[in-house]
Design a protein around this motif. Structure first.
Motif, PDB file in Angstrom:
ATOM      1  N   LEU A 134      37.336  28.677  39.234  1.00 51.51           N
ATOM      2  CA  LEU A 134      37.579  30.091  39.725  1.00 51.51           C
ATOM      3  C   LEU A 134      37.157  31.135  38.887  1.00 51.51           C
ATOM      4  N   ILE A 135      37.181  30.840  37.415  1.00 56.70           N
ATOM      5  CA  ILE A 135      36.908  31.899  36.622  1.00 56.70           C
ATOM      6  C   ILE A 135      35.279  32.206  36.721  1.00 56.70           C
ATOM      7  N   ALA A 140      30.404  35.259  38.991  1.00 56.25           N
ATOM      8  CA  ALA A 140      29.286  35.061  39.678  1.00 56.25           C
ATOM      9  C   ALA A 140      29.598  35.780  41.451  1.00 56.25           C
ATOM     10  N   LEU A 141      30.505  35.937  41.691  1.00 55.41           N
ATOM     11  CA  LEU A 141      30.888  36.076  42.954  1.00 55.41           C
ATOM     12  C   LEU A 141      31.853  37.309  43.124  1.00 55.41           C
ATOM     13  N   GLY A 142      32.489  37.878  42.012  1.00 57.81           N
ATOM     14  CA  GLY A 142      33.479  38.714  42.283  1.00 57.81           C
ATOM     15  C   GLY A 142      34.919  38.689  41.699  1.00 57.81           C
ATOM     16  N   LEU A 143      35.438  39.594  41.184  1.00 55.86           N
ATOM     17  CA  LEU A 143      36.772  39.657  40.344  1.00 55.86           C
ATOM     18  C   LEU A 143      37.892  39.138  41.156  1.00 55.86           C
ATOM     19  N   THR A 144      37.828  38.931  42.560  1.00 52.83           N
ATOM     20  CA  THR A 144      38.864  38.444  43.184  1.00 52.83           C
ATOM     21  C   THR A 144      39.522  37.167  42.746  1.00 52.83           C
ATOM     22  N   ASN A 145      38.582  36.196  42.422  1.00 56.06           N
ATOM     23  CA  ASN A 145      38.964  34.738  42.072  1.00 56.06           C
ATOM     24  C   ASN A 145      39.693  34.708  40.893  1.00 56.06           C
ATOM     25  N   ILE A 147      42.143  36.344  39.832  1.00 52.94           N
ATOM     26  CA  ILE A 147      43.568  36.477  40.131  1.00 52.94           C
ATOM     27  C   ILE A 147      44.137  35.132  40.315  1.00 52.94           C
ATOM     28  N   PHE A 148      43.444  34.454  41.233  1.00 52.57           N
ATOM     29  CA  PHE A 148      43.859  33.002  41.434  1.00 52.57           C
ATOM     30  C   PHE A 148      43.504  32.115  40.442  1.00 52.57           C
ATOM     31  N   ALA A 149      42.624  32.346  39.595  1.00 52.77           N
ATOM     32  CA  ALA A 149      42.228  31.265  38.398  1.00 52.77           C
ATOM     33  C   ALA A 149      43.592  31.476  37.521  1.00 52.77           C
ATOM     34  N   PHE A 150      43.968  32.518  37.357  1.00 50.83           N
ATOM     35  CA  PHE A 150      45.345  32.800  36.313  1.00 50.83           C
ATOM     36  C   PHE A 150      46.426  32.065  37.118  1.00 50.83           C
ATOM     37  N   CYS A 151      46.770  32.247  38.300  1.00 50.71           N
ATOM     38  CA  CYS A 151      47.546  31.681  39.251  1.00 50.71           C
ATOM     39  C   CYS A 151      47.697  30.036  38.750  1.00 50.71           C
ATOM     40  N   VAL A 152      46.409  29.614  38.864  1.00 51.03           N
ATOM     41  CA  VAL A 152      46.159  28.178  39.035  1.00 51.03           C
ATOM     42  C   VAL A 152      46.533  27.752  37.410  1.00 51.03           C
ATOM     43  N   PHE A 153      46.000  28.400  36.509  1.00 53.75           N
ATOM     44  CA  PHE A 153      46.335  28.125  35.166  1.00 53.75           C
ATOM     45  C   PHE A 153      47.837  27.985  35.062  1.00 53.75           C
TER      46      PHE A 153
END
Length: 173
Positions: A134-135, A140-145, A147-153
């Motif tokens: 997700l990071i 590559a595709l935009g900063l929206t992911n 937030i989800f990356a930190f939630c998954v971590f």
């Protein structure tokens, strides 16, 4: 652990494993469709693209061939094709990343069903891999992911703590 809870974990783990694999397959089909559409658009003749642009009611007056010279028309067609190809590449990459994430989540659910607990070190690794993906996707595709990356971590660290508590509990008994 209560056997009813354990049985529910096994059933839901099996169902979510299958659902994850089906969704991943759909994402792969989407990526293949994106690749196919890129190939098709790359080889479309300029006059065909202009005819397509004329079909859009709001754009038809703008793309009137009488008001545009041949060089400008060719440049517009090239720009439209390039914009479509670039956006479709982004869509295809997003589909591939989603498929990879869904396959990894499917493995998390399968391991939960097999071991009757989500608190496994392999699941912690898998969740961290999803966070890394997700990071990379956010870069590559935009900063929206991001937030989800930190939630998954955060979820990975919660599961890691659960693994440690489970080991402590097993060693105590």
């Amino acid at each position: 652990m209560d056997t009813r809870i354990s049985d529910k974990l096994v059933r839901s783990g099996k169902v979510l494993d299958v659902v994850g694999k089906v969704l991943a397959a759909i994402c792969i089909i989407g990526a293949a469709g994106a690749l196919l559409s890129i190939i098709i658009v790359a080889f479309l003749p300029a006059d065909f693209v202009m005819n397509l642009l004329h079909m859009i009611p709001r754009l038809a007056p703008v793309f009137n061939e009488a008001s545009l010279g041949g060089a400008i028309t060719t440049a517009i067609v090239g720009t439209v094709k390039a914009a479509f190809i670039i956006s479709t590449i982004g869509f295809g990459l997003y589909c591939v990343l989603c498929a990879v994430i869904l396959f990894i989540l499917s493995a998390v659910f399968k391991a939960t069903a097999v071991h009757r607990t989500p608190f496994l070190f392999e699941n912690v690794k898998r969740l961290k891999i999803i966070g890394i993906i997700l990071i990379v996707a956010s870069i590559a595709l935009g900063l929206t992911n991001l937030i989800f990356a930190f939630c998954v971590f955060a979820l990975a660290y919660v599961v890691q703590y659960g693994v440690e508590l489970q080991q402590l509990s097993d060693e105590t008994l």
